[in-house]
Design a protein around this motif. Structure first.
Motif, PDB file in Angstrom:
ATOM      1  N   CYS A  71      47.354  50.070  49.356  1.00 50.05           N
ATOM      2  CA  CYS A  71      46.169  50.868  50.432  1.00 50.05           C
ATOM      3  C   CYS A  71      46.826  51.537  52.146  1.00 50.05           C
ATOM      4  CB  CYS A  71      45.138  50.706  50.848  1.00 50.05           C
ATOM      5  SG  CYS A  71      45.614  48.994  51.997  1.00 50.05           S
ATOM      6  N   HIS A  72      48.398  50.997  51.657  1.00 47.56           N
ATOM      7  CA  HIS A  72      48.824  52.455  52.895  1.00 47.56           C
ATOM      8  C   HIS A  72      50.454  52.279  52.142  1.00 47.56           C
ATOM      9  CE1 HIS A  72      50.011  52.759  57.192  1.00 47.56           C
ATOM     10  NE2 HIS A  72      51.315  53.369  56.415  1.00 47.56           N
ATOM     11  N   THR A  73      50.882  53.770  52.392  1.00 48.06           N
ATOM     12  CA  THR A  73      52.285  54.092  51.329  1.00 48.06           C
ATOM     13  C   THR A  73      52.117  55.683  51.830  1.00 48.06           C
ATOM     14  OG1 THR A  73      51.684  55.803  49.837  1.00 48.06           O
ATOM     15  CG2 THR A  73      51.993  52.862  49.129  1.00 48.06           C
ATOM     16  N   HIS A  74      53.231  55.732  51.781  1.00 51.40           N
ATOM     17  CA  HIS A  74      54.568  57.225  52.755  1.00 51.40           C
ATOM     18  C   HIS A  74      55.108  57.373  51.085  1.00 51.40           C
ATOM     19  CE1 HIS A  74      53.401  56.532  57.030  1.00 51.40           C
ATOM     20  NE2 HIS A  74      53.619  55.348  56.843  1.00 51.40           N
ATOM     21  N   LEU A  75      54.352  57.638  50.072  1.00 50.75           N
ATOM     22  CA  LEU A  75      55.495  57.725  48.759  1.00 50.75           C
ATOM     23  C   LEU A  75      55.894  58.766  48.087  1.00 50.75           C
ATOM     24  CD1 LEU A  75      55.938  55.478  46.482  1.00 50.75           C
ATOM     25  CD2 LEU A  75      53.824  57.488  45.149  1.00 50.75           C
ATOM     26  N   ILE A 140      48.189  57.800  49.220  1.00 48.36           N
ATOM     27  CA  ILE A 140      49.596  58.286  49.634  1.00 48.36           C
ATOM     28  C   ILE A 140      49.615  59.987  50.902  1.00 48.36           C
ATOM     29  CG2 ILE A 140      51.806  60.080  49.303  1.00 48.36           C
ATOM     30  CD1 ILE A 140      51.463  58.342  46.011  1.00 48.36           C
ATOM     31  N   LYS A 141      50.066  59.217  52.299  1.00 52.19           N
ATOM     32  CA  LYS A 141      50.172  60.260  52.659  1.00 52.19           C
ATOM     33  C   LYS A 141      51.219  60.984  53.092  1.00 52.19           C
ATOM     34  CE  LYS A 141      49.145  55.750  55.870  1.00 52.19           C
ATOM     35  NZ  LYS A 141      47.823  55.032  55.378  1.00 52.19           N
ATOM     36  N   SER A 142      50.996  62.246  54.372  1.00 55.26           N
ATOM     37  CA  SER A 142      51.374  62.997  54.155  1.00 55.26           C
ATOM     38  C   SER A 142      51.849  62.583  55.435  1.00 55.26           C
ATOM     39  CB  SER A 142      50.862  64.347  54.041  1.00 55.26           C
ATOM     40  OG  SER A 142      49.934  64.389  55.542  1.00 55.26           O
ATOM     41  N   LEU A 240      44.388  54.725  61.170  1.00 51.94           N
ATOM     42  CA  LEU A 240      45.200  54.662  62.391  1.00 51.94           C
ATOM     43  C   LEU A 240      46.606  53.783  61.586  1.00 51.94           C
ATOM     44  CD1 LEU A 240      45.393  56.305  64.531  1.00 51.94           C
ATOM     45  CD2 LEU A 240      44.651  54.330  65.779  1.00 51.94           C
ATOM     46  N   HIS A 241      47.529  53.859  62.323  1.00 52.36           N
ATOM     47  CA  HIS A 241      48.925  52.949  62.343  1.00 52.36           C
ATOM     48  C   HIS A 241      48.829  53.563  63.619  1.00 52.36           C
ATOM     49  CE1 HIS A 241      50.280  55.396  59.388  1.00 52.36           C
ATOM     50  NE2 HIS A 241      51.520  54.796  59.069  1.00 52.36           N
ATOM     51  N   ALA A 242      48.392  51.557  64.483  1.00 49.04           N
ATOM     52  CA  ALA A 242      47.837  50.978  65.758  1.00 49.04           C
ATOM     53  C   ALA A 242      48.500  50.066  66.118  1.00 49.04           C
ATOM     54  CB  ALA A 242      46.512  51.327  65.765  1.00 49.04           C
ATOM     55  N   ASP A 263      46.232  50.036  60.927  1.00 50.46           N
ATOM     56  CA  ASP A 263      47.103  49.598  60.050  1.00 50.46           C
ATOM     57  C   ASP A 263      48.164  49.032  61.358  1.00 50.46           C
ATOM     58  OD1 ASP A 263      45.191  50.927  58.681  1.00 50.46           O
ATOM     59  OD2 ASP A 263      46.550  51.331  57.566  1.00 50.46           O
ATOM     60  N   HIS A 264      48.943  47.887  61.203  1.00 51.95           N
ATOM     61  CA  HIS A 264      50.345  47.516  61.182  1.00 51.95           C
ATOM     62  C   HIS A 264      49.575  46.271  62.117  1.00 51.95           C
ATOM     63  CE1 HIS A 264      53.531  49.787  60.073  1.00 51.95           C
ATOM     64  NE2 HIS A 264      52.754  50.530  60.863  1.00 51.95           N
ATOM     65  N   LEU A 265      49.371  46.470  63.606  1.00 45.02           N
ATOM     66  CA  LEU A 265      48.265  46.030  64.540  1.00 45.02           C
ATOM     67  C   LEU A 265      49.329  44.161  65.091  1.00 45.02           C
ATOM     68  CD1 LEU A 265      45.072  45.225  62.911  1.00 45.02           C
ATOM     69  CD2 LEU A 265      46.202  47.167  64.760  1.00 45.02           C
ATOM     70  N   THR A 315      52.368  48.158  50.857  1.00 50.44           N
ATOM     71  CA  THR A 315      53.562  47.575  51.237  1.00 50.44           C
ATOM     72  C   THR A 315      54.251  48.890  52.349  1.00 50.44           C
ATOM     73  OG1 THR A 315      53.879  50.431  50.061  1.00 50.44           O
ATOM     74  CG2 THR A 315      54.047  47.606  48.972  1.00 50.44           C
ATOM     75  N   ASP A 316      53.257  50.095  52.437  1.00 53.19           N
ATOM     76  CA  ASP A 316      53.706  50.671  54.395  1.00 53.19           C
ATOM     77  C   ASP A 316      54.967  51.828  52.430  1.00 53.19           C
ATOM     78  OD1 ASP A 316      54.147  52.176  56.392  1.00 53.19           O
ATOM     79  OD2 ASP A 316      54.746  51.388  57.640  1.00 53.19           O
ATOM     80  N   CYS A 317      55.176  51.016  52.055  1.00 48.89           N
ATOM     81  CA  CYS A 317      56.422  52.433  51.264  1.00 48.89           C
ATOM     82  C   CYS A 317      56.984  53.641  52.253  1.00 48.89           C
ATOM     83  CB  CYS A 317      56.536  52.490  49.878  1.00 48.89           C
ATOM     84  SG  CYS A 317      57.876  53.222  48.395  1.00 48.89           S
TER      85      CYS A 317
HETATM   86 FE    FE Z   1      52.825  53.630  57.470  1.00 49.44          FE
END
Ligand code: FE
Ligand code: NIG
Length: 404
Positions: A71-75, A140-142, A240-242, A263-265, A315-317
């Motif tokens: 649920c969290h990648t920057h592929l 996948i995030k932009s 949010l990346h928080a 996310d992160h936290l 993964t936060d790939c």
């Molecule tokens: Fe990220």
């Protein structure tokens, strides 16, 4: 009559209940029209199994889980940042590298310069690693474009990956990731996101959700709130990346806007977990970035657990802080580095990952859900989480279709 029936499986349904992993021993899964029609003990099927389904597969005691969800990648990116890895080993911090024009900005420059085909090919190579580990849905995030054309290019590539393979892609617009070189004011860039970039991307239907990077080297809570207001006015969910590197109050803001996830936290104040629980905001834990940046403050898992915040694992790939393409490794790290149980880690890449994407049709094996499954050369669910760098996947089922 069902289309497909798997029998003699150890089934980790991952549905909520009293049984760990929602386990069904000696189980069967029936599939019809791409959805799960039955899950339960084989013995309760009754009659002649050949009369129940057109195709019957005896998996001989192997483990079936929901298809994994990252649920969290920057592929989608171009270039590589191993030089930053070396610099950090020589004592530079992630923040220092970012302030000197490296970090996210370095990947932005490379990604702007890459063609859509180049980006697609690079992302497709990475995607194969996820598919090989039983992933059926990936976010996948932009955020490596930071101008309208490149952000759209990244999101189009993400959508095209879905068309090309048996995988479901959810896209997230992360314009508020870093300040692009054309702007010298973060406020002016946030105005541009709210007034031009996000509406244009929404008009093209390219984003399923909106994200931001709330951090000293990213954007303030006030700036992120403006992005969130725009997203809400367009009917888009937020995340949010928080609190990755410091506590900025991002998780509280995310909860206020009913964010799908924060996310992160790592620097989450334990008392803010309650606000997340109340809002139903999922905590997405990213042990790969924690490990790679050699951080030393893990997220407050005990507070998340005791307040009832659902925890996902991803993964936060990405090329800078988590160049990792293995969700199975992420589950292992979530246990060893953050103290999750193996069951929590597996829920983190199935049921709770679905929640972090706002999806209610996948993530567990239950009648009516999509028949997205992973079949493993394993007998116990913990066998997926315990090893490092092993992949026991035997087969992936996507929307009821057994994929090669
Ligand atoms: Fe990220
Ligand atoms: O999730 N924190 C911000 N974004 C990414 C890192 C991106 C990068 O350094 O390229 C993350 O860790």
């Amino acid at each position: 009559m069902w289309d497909t029936l798997f029998i003699n499986a150890e089934i980790a349904t991952m549905r909520l209940g009293d049984v760990p992993y929602g386990l069904v021993p000696d189980g069967a899964v029936g599939i019809k029209d791409g959805e799960i029609a039955y899950v339960g003990p084989v013995r309760e099927l009754g009659g002649d199994i050949g009369d129940v389904a057109r195709e019957v597969h005896d998996v001989g005691g192997d483990l079936i889980t929901p298809g994994l969800i990252d649920c969290h990648t920057h592929l989608v990116w171009a270039g590589e940042r191993s030089g930053e890895f070396e610099a950090r080993l020589l004592g530079k911090s992630y923040e220092e590298i970012s302030a000197a024009g490296g970090g996210i900005k370095a990947t932005v420059a490379a990604t702007r310069g890459a063609s859509e085909e180049e980006l697609f090919d690079a992302a497709m190579t990475r995607l194969q690693d996820f598919i090989a580990e039983g992933v059926t849905t990936i976010e996948i995030k932009s955020g490596y474009g930071l101008d309208i054309a490149t952000e759209m290019k990244i999101l189009r590539v993400a959508r095209a990956l879905e068309d090309e393979d048996n995988i479901r892609v959810r896209t997230t617009f992360l314009g508020a990731h870093a300040l692009p070189p054309e702007f010298d004011s973060t406020d002016a860039y946030i105005d541009f996101i709210c007034n031009e970039m996000l509406p244009a991307i929404h008009t093209e239907g390219l984003a399923d959700a909106v994200d931001g990077f709330c951090e000293t080297i990213g954007f303030s809570t006030e700036q992120i709130e403006r992005v969130f207001k725009t997203a809400v006015s367009l009917g888009l969910p937020v995340k949010l990346h928080a609190e990755q590197l410091s506590n900025q109050g991002g998780a509280r803001l995310a909860a206020k806007y009913g964010a799908l996830s924060a996310d992160h936290l790592e620097y989450l104040a334990p008392e803010d977990a309650a606000a997340m629980a109340k809002a139903g905001t999922v905590a997405v834990l990213l042990p790969g970035a924690y490990y790679y940046l050699r951080e030393d403050q893990p997220p407050p898992v005990a507070a998340l657990r005791s307040t009832g915040v659902n925890m996902a694992v991803a993964t936060d790939c990405n090329p800078g802080t988590s160049p990792m393409t293995s969700p199975l490794l992420a589950t292992n790290m979530a246990c060893t580095l953050f103290g999750l149980t193996a069951e929590e880690a597996l829920a983190g890449v199935t049921r709770n990952a679905a929640a972090a994407l706002g999806l209610d049709d996948c993530g567990t094996i239950e009648p009516g859900k999509r028949a997205d499954l992973a079949i493993w050369d394993a007998r116990r669910p913990a066998e997926l989480v315990a090893p490092i760098g092993q992949n026991p996947l035997l087969a992936r089922v996507f929307g009821g279709v057994i994929c090669p």
